[in-house]
Motif scaffolding. Sequence first.
Motif, PDB file in Angstrom:
ATOM      1  N   ILE A  17     -19.124  30.781  -7.385  1.00 54.33           N
ATOM      2  CA  ILE A  17     -18.499  29.459  -6.657  1.00 54.33           C
ATOM      3  C   ILE A  17     -19.031  28.247  -7.316  1.00 54.33           C
ATOM      4  N   GLN A  18     -20.041  28.292  -7.430  1.00 58.39           N
ATOM      5  CA  GLN A  18     -20.796  26.884  -7.799  1.00 58.39           C
ATOM      6  C   GLN A  18     -20.111  26.534  -9.416  1.00 58.39           C
ATOM      7  N   ARG A  19     -20.101  27.509 -10.270  1.00 59.07           N
ATOM      8  CA  ARG A  19     -19.516  27.308 -11.462  1.00 59.07           C
ATOM      9  C   ARG A  19     -17.870  27.147 -11.581  1.00 59.07           C
ATOM     10  N   VAL A  20     -17.042  27.767 -10.615  1.00 56.00           N
ATOM     11  CA  VAL A  20     -15.647  27.316 -10.360  1.00 56.00           C
ATOM     12  C   VAL A  20     -15.778  25.992  -9.741  1.00 56.00           C
ATOM     13  N   MET A  21     -16.267  25.451  -8.738  1.00 63.32           N
ATOM     14  CA  MET A  21     -16.359  24.147  -8.262  1.00 63.32           C
ATOM     15  C   MET A  21     -16.941  23.008  -9.176  1.00 63.32           C
ATOM     16  N   ALA A  22     -17.848  23.524 -10.212  1.00 63.63           N
ATOM     17  CA  ALA A  22     -18.049  22.798 -10.963  1.00 63.63           C
ATOM     18  C   ALA A  22     -17.032  22.158 -12.199  1.00 63.63           C
ATOM     19  N   GLU A  23     -16.256  23.349 -12.375  1.00 66.16           N
ATOM     20  CA  GLU A  23     -15.021  23.141 -13.327  1.00 66.16           C
ATOM     21  C   GLU A  23     -14.086  22.329 -12.336  1.00 66.16           C
ATOM     22  N   VAL A  33      -8.111  28.881  -9.350  1.00 67.88           N
ATOM     23  CA  VAL A  33      -7.001  29.896  -9.476  1.00 67.88           C
ATOM     24  C   VAL A  33      -7.463  31.129  -9.694  1.00 67.88           C
ATOM     25  N   GLU A  34      -8.215  31.383 -10.701  1.00 68.18           N
ATOM     26  CA  GLU A  34      -8.352  32.619 -11.297  1.00 68.18           C
ATOM     27  C   GLU A  34      -9.485  33.360 -10.318  1.00 68.18           C
ATOM     28  N   ALA A  35     -10.214  32.521  -9.375  1.00 65.93           N
ATOM     29  CA  ALA A  35     -11.111  32.993  -8.580  1.00 65.93           C
ATOM     30  C   ALA A  35     -10.430  33.543  -7.350  1.00 65.93           C
TER      31      ALA A  35
END
Length: 147
Positions: A17-23, A33-35
């Motif tokens: 989730i940290q990677r997703v939020m960084a994006e 969306v992919e998460a």
Amino acid sequence: MSTASSAATTAANKEYIQRVMAELDKGNGKPFVEAMADDVSWTIPGDTPWSRTYSGKQAVLQELLRPLYAQFATPYVSTTRRVMADGDMVIIEFDGRVTTKAGKAYNNRYCYVCRMEGGRIKDLMEYLDTALVSSALEAPPSQALAA
């Protein structure tokens, strides 16, 4: 679940989730969306026209995200403040900043409480300033409310 596997799940979910939020903070919403699981359940509590449970990724996209982003005149900018995790639960605190096509500032603070399943967001509860939602956003189109 053993303590070791729970700790591993916690660490993996938090890091993902940290990677997703960084994006998202860079303006790239595709990883978020992919998460989401295909059968995600996204709930916005309250009594705004946007408040309800959106069931399934397609409902989230068609009835929540697309009508919402259609109101934005400027790129949506998020700033992640904190990601906390415990097993399958992940809590995300972040700010969002954008100007609507009506010229209103829609700068909200969010707290997402997510339950992960199979490495994807299965349930998401979105806490936000509902008074700001009501004052800055137009109601979603009536077809979005039909679900």
